[in-house]
Design a protein around this motif. Sequence first.
Motif, mmCIF file in Angstrom:
data_model
loop_
_atom_site.group_PDB
_atom_site.id
_atom_site.type_symbol
_atom_site.label_atom_id
_atom_site.label_comp_id
_atom_site.label_asym_id
_atom_site.label_seq_id
_atom_site.Cartn_x
_atom_site.Cartn_y
_atom_site.Cartn_z
ATOM 1 N N CYS A 150 -7.167 2.028 3.320
ATOM 2 C CA CYS A 150 -6.637 3.321 2.862
ATOM 3 C C CYS A 150 -7.438 3.837 1.669
ATOM 4 N N CYS A 182 0.857 -1.191 0.000
ATOM 5 C CA CYS A 182 0.000 0.000 0.000
ATOM 6 C C CYS A 182 0.892 1.240 0.000
ATOM 7 N N CYS A 190 0.054 3.320 3.549
ATOM 8 C CA CYS A 190 0.418 2.838 4.894
ATOM 9 C C CYS A 190 1.537 1.798 4.866
ATOM 10 N N CYS A 200 -4.233 -0.397 0.106
ATOM 11 C CA CYS A 200 -5.026 -1.415 0.795
ATOM 12 C C CYS A 200 -6.475 -0.937 0.867
HETATM 13 ZN ZN LIG Z 1 -2.954 1.170 3.413
#
Ligand SMILES: [Zn+2]
Length: 165
Positions: A119, A84, A87, A116
């Motif tokens: 997110c 991701c 994050c 992800c």
């Molecule tokens: Zn993420």
Amino acid sequence: MHSRVLVLNASFEPLSVVPVRRAVALLLRNKAEVVEAAERALRSMSLSMEWPLVIRLVYYVRIGSLARPAPFTRRGVLLRDRSCQYCGGSADLTIDHVQPLSRGGASSWTNCVAACGPCNRRKANRLPAEAGMVLRHEPYQPRYLAFALVSANPAEEAWRKYLAS
Ligand SMILES: [Zn+2]
């Protein structure tokens, strides 16, 4: 770790990935120079040198069509990013349009990143700055060869900027 070395052309374009032993042979024969090295040193009975992560050939090698841009695919974006881009997590990866589709963003290598699910939902229909989120890496357009290398090898952080260029 660091058992493989990224080989750059004299022009700094990525060329291949080789075992560290092969990279050392090129360095000792003055066919290549170290561009990036690890903190620790490489030692053997007869030799102590930097542990190479990225080396550059002294002479230019023609690569022709492999230097062309790779076509855009969603799967390609996931392979390029592997985690991701907000994050750093690697579960439940989806494709995020940095500039949302609904706001004119394109489905392209430079506007799509792996994100992800949480997110992606948090960012929703906003630009990263509007959502208070920061991209870990700028999305880039890979060339065929760079894409093949990044797909076939575990991401080595020291390689990233050369694969992106
Ligand atoms: Zn993420």
